[in-house]
Design an enzyme around this catalytic site. Sequence first.
Site, mmCIF file in Angstrom:
data_model
loop_
_atom_site.group_PDB
_atom_site.id
_atom_site.type_symbol
_atom_site.label_atom_id
_atom_site.label_comp_id
_atom_site.label_asym_id
_atom_site.label_seq_id
_atom_site.Cartn_x
_atom_site.Cartn_y
_atom_site.Cartn_z
ATOM 1 N N ASP A 98 19.073 -31.171 -32.555
ATOM 2 C CA ASP A 98 17.952 -31.899 -33.147
ATOM 3 C C ASP A 98 18.145 -33.406 -32.997
ATOM 4 O OD1 ASP A 98 15.588 -32.099 -35.100
ATOM 5 O OD2 ASP A 98 17.147 -33.166 -36.192
ATOM 6 N N ASP A 124 14.182 -23.536 -33.392
ATOM 7 C CA ASP A 124 15.587 -23.735 -33.761
ATOM 8 C C ASP A 124 16.515 -23.366 -32.606
ATOM 9 O OD1 ASP A 124 14.693 -24.490 -36.243
ATOM 10 O OD2 ASP A 124 15.281 -22.644 -37.260
ATOM 11 N N GLU A 143 16.607 -26.128 -29.963
ATOM 12 C CA GLU A 143 17.485 -27.220 -30.402
ATOM 13 C C GLU A 143 18.951 -26.819 -30.289
ATOM 14 O OE1 GLU A 143 14.772 -29.734 -33.553
ATOM 15 O OE2 GLU A 143 15.959 -28.073 -34.344
#
Length: 225
Positions: free
Chosen positions: A44, A113, A116
């Site tokens: 991230d 997610d 990332e």
Amino acid sequence: MNSPIDKLERKLGYQFKDAGLINLALTHRSANSKHNERLEFLGDSILSFVIADDLYHRFPKVNEGDMSRMRATLVRGHTLAELGREFDLGDYLKLGPGELKSGGFRRDSILADAVEAIIGAIYLDSDIEKVRSIVLSWYNSRLEAIKPGVSQKDPKTRLQEFLQGRRKPLPVYTVTNIKGEAHNQEFTVECEVAGVDKPVIGKGTSRRKAEQAAAETALEQLTNG
């Protein structure tokens, strides 16, 4: 004979030296005590830096506010989930039985997610310049297409301005459900909007993200309906 991971690596444009990293990046917390959340945390931050750096040099005369909005558009969960689908990432995810049954491999938040986490894994397997080149190759068409200005305003802002321009009351957001543990929650929000028959539902990993998702859906209904 090619393994499924070989096929994924070709789609990503990167071959891992440490296969354990890509396997970890694909492992959801529902599947194993060793999962991808730490890699996601790392990825991230790397993604945000790489996109911010590119926008800074791509748009030398654009102010901080517009650059922030463009970055938010490019790194938001919906965009990451789109990337995940382009890689057919759902075919490779390792999910627990409950998530498999509920279709977790299709869920935006899980796909985002994992993207990332893969970015974090590529960084650990190589270096910052390599991961930068990979991320920019994934984002090439989106970076070419993005422009500063009104289109980069977040959905809640655009919905508010849409309603104000038509002298309609502002939307009302209500959290209707929160599930999951403190560090892995999913929020459900209802958005009541003048001109839409029933409340619009939005889901996200935070209240803000759920509200933005609901606002995006409400805008689509108002402009397409």
